[in-house]
Design a protein around this motif. Sequence first.
Motif, short mmCIF file in Angstrom:
data_model
loop_
_atom_site.label_atom_id
_atom_site.label_comp_id
_atom_site.label_asym_id
_atom_site.label_seq_id
_atom_site.Cartn_x
_atom_site.Cartn_y
_atom_site.Cartn_z
N CYS A 1 56.15 50.16 -86.78
CA CYS A 1 55.87 50.12 -88.21
C CYS A 1 54.43 49.73 -88.52
O CYS A 1 53.93 50.06 -89.60
CB CYS A 1 56.85 49.18 -88.92
SG CYS A 1 58.52 49.88 -89.04
N ALA A 2 53.78 49.03 -87.61
CA ALA A 2 52.37 48.72 -87.81
C ALA A 2 51.55 50.01 -87.85
O ALA A 2 50.68 50.20 -88.71
CB ALA A 2 51.86 47.80 -86.70
N THR A 3 51.86 50.92 -86.93
CA THR A 3 51.18 52.22 -86.90
C THR A 3 51.50 53.03 -88.15
O THR A 3 50.61 53.63 -88.77
CB THR A 3 51.59 53.01 -85.64
OG1 THR A 3 51.25 52.24 -84.49
CG2 THR A 3 50.89 54.35 -85.58
N LEU A 4 52.76 53.05 -88.54
CA LEU A 4 53.16 53.81 -89.73
C LEU A 4 52.49 53.27 -90.98
O LEU A 4 52.07 54.03 -91.87
CB LEU A 4 54.68 53.78 -89.89
CG LEU A 4 55.53 54.32 -88.74
CD1 LEU A 4 57.01 54.35 -89.15
CD2 LEU A 4 55.08 55.70 -88.32
N ASN A 5 52.38 51.94 -91.05
CA ASN A 5 51.74 51.32 -92.22
C ASN A 5 50.27 51.71 -92.31
O ASN A 5 49.75 52.01 -93.40
CB ASN A 5 51.89 49.80 -92.13
CG ASN A 5 51.41 49.11 -93.38
OD1 ASN A 5 51.81 49.46 -94.49
ND2 ASN A 5 50.53 48.12 -93.22
N LEU A 6 49.58 51.73 -91.18
CA LEU A 6 48.17 52.14 -91.17
C LEU A 6 48.00 53.60 -91.55
O LEU A 6 46.98 53.99 -92.13
CB LEU A 6 47.56 51.89 -89.77
CG LEU A 6 47.35 50.41 -89.38
CD1 LEU A 6 46.88 50.31 -87.94
CD2 LEU A 6 46.35 49.75 -90.33
N GLU A 7 49.00 54.41 -91.24
CA GLU A 7 48.95 55.82 -91.61
C GLU A 7 49.17 56.03 -93.11
O GLU A 7 48.94 57.11 -93.64
CB GLU A 7 50.02 56.61 -90.85
CG GLU A 7 49.74 56.73 -89.35
CD GLU A 7 50.88 57.46 -88.64
OE1 GLU A 7 51.83 57.92 -89.33
OE2 GLU A 7 50.82 57.58 -87.41
N GLY A 8 49.67 54.98 -93.78
CA GLY A 8 49.94 55.10 -95.21
C GLY A 8 51.36 55.48 -95.54
O GLY A 8 51.68 55.80 -96.69
#
Length: 762
Positions: free
Chosen positions: A164-171
């Motif tokens: 989810c950290a990656t998904l959050n950075l993707e917007g």
Amino acid sequence: MQLNFFPLNFQFTDYQITDVNYSDELLLDLRRRYNTSHSFFRFGENIYLSNSDSDSGIDIATNTTSKNVYGDNQITASLIKHIFFRTFKKRFISYTPVDFYPFRFFSSKEKDDLLFDLLPNQLKGRIGYKKMIEVQLRLATIAGKQQFGFVINIARNWIFEKNCATLNLEGYNLLNVEVLHSEIYPGSCGILAPNEEFIGIISEIINDETAKVLTNEGEQVFPLTELFIRKTKFNIANYLDFALSPDKTSQILNHIESKKQEIYNTKSLHTEICEIAKALFSSKLDGHSIEFMNKDGFYFTVQDKPLEVTNTFDLKTPTFIFDPAGTKTNNNNPDLGLSNFGPYDSISFDIKSPSVLCICHRENRGYFSKFLADLKDGIPSSRYFIKGFQKKYELTEVNFQINELSAFTLAEYIRVMKEWDQEFRPDLAIIEIPNEFRKLKDADNPYYQLKGKLLSYEIPVQYVLTERIKTYNEYILNSICLQLYAKLGGTPWVLPANRSVDREIIIGIGHSWIRKNQFKGADQSKIVGITTFLSSDGQYLLGDKVKDVAFENYFEELLNSLKSSFNRLESEQGWQEGDTVRLIFHIFKPVKNTEFDVISRFVKDITKYRIKFAFVTISKSHPHLLFDPNQPGVNGKGAYIPNRATNVFLDSETCIVQMLGVKDLKTAKQAMSTPIQIKIRTPQGNYNNPELNDMLYYDLAYIVQQIFSFTYLSWRSFLPAELPATMLYSNLISKLLSKMRNVNGWDADRLNYSLKRKKWFL
């Protein structure tokens, strides 16, 4: 015929193994210090050791004892699992298993990921729909030979490796997204995949590193790196909409759907399983068997071809009986027997002129009235439905009262019901509904709201889709009439009863949890039990719903339900003190040992009769599969699927039976048909009581034949079902009640005495 069971071969019957006295602290310490070279497992009061990769021992005093491969089979089984696991890790270094047991791992081949060629490079391997291989160790006694074997299965699962950290950075919007908490257990890094548990939904993103998750313990804060979206089709499709486009997502999902017929068919599965067995159990270089061994001298090889088996005994299609004297019978076709002789209880059936409330949309009245006319009088040009409901079931008259709706809304249905003629008391309702109802939530669905209302008036309901009214045929009408007669309380046919037993009752026990949600730690404090009672000839005697109770009260409620139903039946059937009564309990999914203990108490409390009983679980949740490589299939479907009634005894208490054979598959899309497992269980809590031991009934062949015969009593169709009526009825009741529980104002306790005699749930 073949079983997905690959036998282990041993060159010895006894072996030496090292052990030490057990303590929690010692087991943890040994694993911490020697986990890289040794395996440790507990059995009883000892810790057993397997030296896999060390030229030296451990620095504590140990004992060496002799064990027998099959005489000490639980210790042997643990040793085999550990040696297999370590050998796999050495041979396939790049693989990280998902679980130790059952042993599971994902295929790394690109062809085994259905999404690989459809995704852009940045998503390949991180999102996928992959083949998962499962290997279980089982001990079986087949054709009199006891042997260990590995059972191999294949499934397809979603993978999603972006946290989810990656998904959050993707917007990507993570609010209200279902999430798993990923955690690496101490000592398992690089050995096993992280453990994942469904904990709840994200309620707030605090910052780029943490989020609040609404769990069953309230809101809790987790690092985003430890959270992953729950791997469901819905959740992954939402992300793909964001990362790619809705059109691309539809293409991907359609591709998976189009592949199901190809990958989920018995012949392809057989080929894949055999290929996996060769890779796991044989050398690629010379084809010789791999030796699985430790440094203590324990070793085995595994046959890389599935075990050849034959039918253990001849299961027979039952004779269908259509009169109490047993003179009107058919040996093959219940439908033909019904057409020739009428229903079994024709003389005693007390609703000879049923009144039927019929509701349709006013725009479809023409179609609906023709549907009812053909339902009642039959189709003269048809093969299977010439007589119609009235003549085929030997009714005097069927009275339809048609009411019209102006719209498919709950308000309109209720309006019609309020306009009943006060002198008109329907025995049954036939109601038109649109396909759109399937898309509605349970609480808002008129399907369940109407059913609940009518059942509270003791009126069973038969729903008919609009498209069925316009496109019905003789097969549809034939099945509907069978259901209508059963819902009215009729018995279309029965089976031969065992004449050697004074009394025999078959009791199905089911249950349904009342869950708040599916999150980890969900409150499962309430449970509802369902019991169904059938006579040995298949007559439906009684159905009962145990009250929704806290789990700690389930024992007493189920016991009380069994007692009250049993007392009612003994009174109605005129049993005499001293009669022999055989009770066969069928259960789908036991709740821990609760049902075992309830039944132990129940049968011990019955002192008026000589009791014999068996406790049988019937399940589709097991790893065994049957294949018939000589079966080419019929009309392009069903290759490698064994015939119905194919069976194998896995031991003296367990049998698997192919309930749907190649001829029972309706379309090529039904590519798989797995056997059911029938197992005689021994009660757990009081099993060592000699009094109880004398009551136990162990005739597996008799029980399997009876269960097979009871699959011809579904009365939803003339075709046999996969499950016997006891289990089918309990499951249908459980499923329906779980849906209707969401309807405002519904009270399941309204299912009163009269409806307990009718198959209202079909």
